[in-house]
Structures are given as structure tokens and as C-alpha cells.
Enzyme design. Structure first.
Site, PDB file in Angstrom:
ATOM      1  N   SER A  39       0.917  -1.370  -0.006  1.00 54.52           N
ATOM      2  CA  SER A  39       0.041   0.034   0.068  1.00 54.52           C
ATOM      3  C   SER A  39       1.016   1.249   0.010  1.00 54.52           C
ATOM      4  O   SER A  39       1.951   1.493   0.699  1.00 54.52           O
ATOM      5  CB  SER A  39      -0.992  -0.143   1.260  1.00 54.52           C
ATOM      6  OG  SER A  39      -1.594  -0.943   1.483  1.00 54.52           O
ATOM      7  N   HIS A  71      -3.417  -1.245  -4.876  1.00 50.70           N
ATOM      8  CA  HIS A  71      -2.741  -2.336  -5.259  1.00 50.70           C
ATOM      9  C   HIS A  71      -3.045  -2.602  -6.742  1.00 50.70           C
ATOM     10  O   HIS A  71      -4.295  -3.270  -6.847  1.00 50.70           O
ATOM     11  CB  HIS A  71      -3.045  -3.478  -4.196  1.00 50.70           C
ATOM     12  CG  HIS A  71      -2.952  -3.342  -2.841  1.00 50.70           C
ATOM     13  ND1 HIS A  71      -2.747  -4.324  -2.094  1.00 50.70           N
ATOM     14  CD2 HIS A  71      -2.512  -2.324  -2.007  1.00 50.70           C
ATOM     15  CE1 HIS A  71      -2.642  -4.096  -0.698  1.00 50.70           C
ATOM     16  NE2 HIS A  71      -2.306  -2.917  -0.757  1.00 50.70           N
ATOM     17  N   HIS A  97      -3.503 -10.724   0.457  1.00 48.72           N
ATOM     18  CA  HIS A  97      -3.275 -10.674   1.958  1.00 48.72           C
ATOM     19  C   HIS A  97      -3.965 -12.157   2.415  1.00 48.72           C
ATOM     20  O   HIS A  97      -4.936 -12.329   1.755  1.00 48.72           O
ATOM     21  CB  HIS A  97      -3.958  -9.639   2.393  1.00 48.72           C
ATOM     22  CG  HIS A  97      -3.271  -8.349   2.363  1.00 48.72           C
ATOM     23  ND1 HIS A  97      -3.396  -7.551   0.807  1.00 48.72           N
ATOM     24  CD2 HIS A  97      -2.227  -7.314   2.822  1.00 48.72           C
ATOM     25  CE1 HIS A  97      -2.525  -6.554   0.887  1.00 48.72           C
ATOM     26  NE2 HIS A  97      -1.861  -6.495   1.819  1.00 48.72           N
ATOM     27  N   GLU A 100      -7.936 -11.678   2.674  1.00 49.41           N
ATOM     28  CA  GLU A 100      -8.855 -11.860   1.693  1.00 49.41           C
ATOM     29  C   GLU A 100      -9.626 -13.223   1.655  1.00 49.41           C
ATOM     30  O   GLU A 100     -10.551 -13.219   0.818  1.00 49.41           O
ATOM     31  CB  GLU A 100      -8.049 -11.839   0.186  1.00 49.41           C
ATOM     32  CG  GLU A 100      -7.522 -10.331  -0.054  1.00 49.41           C
ATOM     33  CD  GLU A 100      -6.598 -10.096  -1.019  1.00 49.41           C
ATOM     34  OE1 GLU A 100      -6.912 -10.716  -2.132  1.00 49.41           O
ATOM     35  OE2 GLU A 100      -5.625  -9.252  -1.010  1.00 49.41           O
ATOM     36  N   ALA A 127       2.776  -0.916   4.373  1.00 45.71           N
ATOM     37  CA  ALA A 127       2.407   0.026   5.152  1.00 45.71           C
ATOM     38  C   ALA A 127       1.989  -0.386   6.410  1.00 45.71           C
ATOM     39  O   ALA A 127       1.342  -1.425   6.428  1.00 45.71           O
ATOM     40  CB  ALA A 127       1.186   0.675   4.351  1.00 45.71           C
ATOM     41  N   MET A 214      -0.693  -6.540   8.283  1.00 40.70           N
ATOM     42  CA  MET A 214      -1.365  -7.472   7.538  1.00 40.70           C
ATOM     43  C   MET A 214      -0.702  -8.572   6.417  1.00 40.70           C
ATOM     44  O   MET A 214      -1.516  -9.002   5.714  1.00 40.70           O
ATOM     45  CB  MET A 214      -2.776  -7.103   7.402  1.00 40.70           C
ATOM     46  CG  MET A 214      -3.593  -6.489   8.346  1.00 40.70           C
ATOM     47  SD  MET A 214      -5.099  -5.903   7.917  1.00 40.70           S
ATOM     48  CE  MET A 214      -5.707  -4.643   9.344  1.00 40.70           C
ATOM     49  N   SER A 215       0.702  -8.013   6.269  1.00 40.11           N
ATOM     50  CA  SER A 215       1.181  -8.599   5.341  1.00 40.11           C
ATOM     51  C   SER A 215       2.598  -9.268   5.791  1.00 40.11           C
ATOM     52  O   SER A 215       3.135  -9.182   6.628  1.00 40.11           O
ATOM     53  CB  SER A 215       1.086  -7.839   4.125  1.00 40.11           C
ATOM     54  OG  SER A 215       2.108  -6.684   4.154  1.00 40.11           O
TER      55      SER A 215
HETATM   56  I1  8IG Z   1      -1.302   0.762   6.768  1.00 45.37           I
HETATM   57  O1  8IG Z   1      -2.728  -0.217  12.492  1.00 45.37           O
HETATM   58  C1  8IG Z   1      -1.683  -0.313   8.401  1.00 45.37           C
HETATM   59  N1  8IG Z   1      -1.995  -1.738   8.430  1.00 45.37           N
HETATM   60  N2  8IG Z   1      -2.952  -4.778  11.661  1.00 45.37           N
HETATM   61  N3  8IG Z   1      -2.710  -2.245  12.117  1.00 45.37           N
HETATM   62  C2  8IG Z   1      -2.861  -3.209  11.264  1.00 45.37           C
HETATM   63  N4  8IG Z   1      -2.546  -3.217   9.986  1.00 45.37           N
HETATM   64  C3  8IG Z   1      -2.253  -1.971   9.422  1.00 45.37           C
HETATM   65  C4  8IG Z   1      -2.445  -0.988  10.316  1.00 45.37           C
HETATM   66  C5  8IG Z   1      -2.617  -1.188  11.609  1.00 45.37           C
HETATM   67  N5  8IG Z   1      -2.046   0.012   9.557  1.00 45.37           N
END
Ligand code: 8IG
Length: 276
Positions: A39, A71, A97, A100, A127, A214-215
Site C-alpha cells: 500500500s 494495489h 493478503h 482476503e 504500510a 497484515m502482510s
Molecule cells: I497501513 O494499524 C496499516 N496496516 N494490523 N494495524 C494493522 N495493519 C495495519 C495498520 C494497523 N495500519
């Protein structure tokens, strides 16, 4: 068998097939380094110059169409010449991810394809939320280690893979010699798609985490298991839940990513030739 069926039944065969398609389409037998742009990182890829080749990822065996805004789901091949060295970089704009719900295979298919295409170094960008309050929004942080709170592994069977140097110290040292202001941190993998509660962020901080996202973690493990060296760079795009009292939103993430893209693109361009 369809390309999707092959991905789930024999993921390494799907990666090998996609790698052969990349070699054929680009006319380049072997690539050297791969970048996965998360991202907000897509514009950083533009700093690498004009791509020698670009296609939609889903034209290649085993790749799905993208699901998230920002993406774009492209695969590019770049020729990078710096300091008398020329190498080939494979760039994935966007990723799949775990949240999904397609399972693990699509999440790690890009990095497996990259390793089968010859890449010895895999650069994973993302990100993330900042847990460590010394990190500011817009700041890139090198991943030093991770904590998996999904416990989801791309590997199955009795393959006991050592992860003590998962985020290569050799590579982190080279990157920091390019930019000594870069911080390092521990990244927690959270499945999502919900962000954390403030209580969960408090737990993560107690565990020793600096960043949450999350990745990246499954891809790092899959790449390392196939013998590639991994660099992870997180762009802090929001303070994690409960830190500022503000709610989290995806627009904030996209805006912070765009602002840092030029700096990160220049860093990647100057660093990549030194890694191989
Ligand atoms: I951009 O604050 C992003 N991705 N889990 N927590 C989680 N994933 C994220 C966050 C966050 N910010």
C-alpha cells in the site's frame, strides 16, 4: 487443470510455470532481485525509471486480480544500471493478503515465482501501524524481526526452517550505510481485515513489537525457505489503535505512502545494485 487449481494443488509448480512465463515475456532468462510494493509504495517503483516490461499479474499462472485500492496488480521488469553494474529487478505492484480469505498459496505465490525466476534477494515493502511511539507517520522502518500472531505458515510438513536471520542482517547493514537515519523494528503480523483493538495494541507493545500490519511475514518465510535473502521495509502510515485516540482509516494510509514514496524510491534505486 486451471491455473488456480495448479496453484492450490502444486504451488511450486505454479511458481515455476509463472517464472518461465516471465522469462519468455521479458526475454530475460534470470532476474536478480524482486520487490513487492505494498500500500502506498507503488509510486516508489516509478523512481526505478521506465520498466522494460509490464503486464497484469493475473495474466501469469497462479495470480489473482487485485482486491484493494492502491494495489494495482502489475508485474514489471526493470533494468537497473548503477555504478557500472546492471541487474534485473522484478517488481510486483500489490500483493494478496491472508484477510482476503483465499488461503496461503496466493499470498506467497509472487515471492515463490520471483525465486523461481532467479531472484536471490526479495524486498518486501508494506504500510503499517506504528506501535513504538518514537516512530512518526511517514517514517520508513527496516524490519529486524517479526512476531506472527496469525501462526499461519506457508510451509507444511516436517520442514523445520531456521528463522534466526530471516530479515538478513547483511542487507540491513548495506541499506543503513545508504541511509543512516533508518530505524529498525519488530513487525507483528495480524490477519485483519479488522485493525486491532487498543487492548490488542497494548498486548503487542508488551510483547516487544514496534510495528503492526497484515502482510509480509508469510512472504518472508516462503522466500527464506526457498533460499532467498529478505529485506523488509515498513512505512508507518498511522499510529496503531489507542495511541492517539483517533480512529484508523485507509485514506490516511494512502496519503502517508504517497508522501514518502520519492524518498523510498531513491533509496531503493541506489541500494539495490549493492545487494547482489
Ligand atoms: I497501513 O494499524 C496499516 N496496516 N494490523 N494495524 C494493522 N495493519 C495495519 C495498520 C494497523 N495500519
Amino acid at each position: 487443470m486451471t491455473s488456480t487449481e495448479l496453484l492450490y494443488s502444486d504451488p511450486l509448480a505454479a511458481a515455476t510455470a509463472a517464472a518461465a512465463e516471465i522469462a519468455q515475456r521479458t526475454g530475460v532468462a534470470s532476474h536478480d532481485v524482486a520487490l513487492v510494493m505494498g500500500s502506498g509504495w507503488v509510486t516508489a517503483a516509478d523512481a526505478l525509471g521506465a520498466p522494460a516490461y509490464e503486464c497484469d499479474a493475473h495474466e501469469l499462472t497462479g495470480f489473482f486480480a487485485p482486491a484493494v485500492e492502491g494495489h494495482s496488480g502489475k508485474v514489471r521488469s526493470y533494468e537497473i544500471t548503477e555504478g557500472g553494474k546492471t541487474l534485473r529487478a522484478l517488481v510486483f505492484l500489490g500483493r494478496t493478503h491472508l484477510y482476503e480469505g483465499k488461503g496461503m498459496e496466493p499470498v506467497v505465490h509472487g515471492v515463490r515465482t520471483a525465486v523461481k525466476a532467479g531472484c536471490k534477494v526479495i524486498i518486501l515493502t508494506n504500510a503499517c501501524g506504528g506501535i513504538n511511539t518514537s516512530f512518526k507517520v511517514g517514517q520508513p522502518v527496516l524490519i529486524r524481526d517479526h512476531i506472527s500472531l496469525t501462526a499461519a505458515s506457508p510451509l507444511s510438513g516436517a520442514t523445520f526452517v531456521d528463522l534466526t536471520d530471516l530479515y538478513s542482517k547483511r542487507i540491513r547493514t548495506i541499506v543503513k550505510s545508504e541511509d543512516s537515519s533508518l530505524a529498525e523494528g519488530v513487525y507483528v503480523h495480524w490477519r485483519g481485515p479488522t485493525y486491532e483493538t487498543p487492548a490488542e495494541i497494548a498486548m503487542m507493545r508488551t510483547m516487544g513489537a514496534d510495528l503492526v500490519g497484515m502482510s509480509t511475514v508469510p512472504e518472508a518465510i516462503a522466500a527464506h525457505a526457498l533460499g532467498a535473502e529478505v529485506l523488509g521495509i515498513s512505512l508507518v502510515t498511522n499510529a496503531a489503535a489507542g495511541i492517539t485516540g483517533e480512529k484508523l482509516n485507509h485514506e490516511e494510509v494512502i496519503a502517508a505512502g504517497k508522501a514518502a514514496a520519492d524518498r523510498m524510491g531513491a533509496l531503493l534505486k541506489s541500494t539495490i545494485p549493492k545487494l547482489i
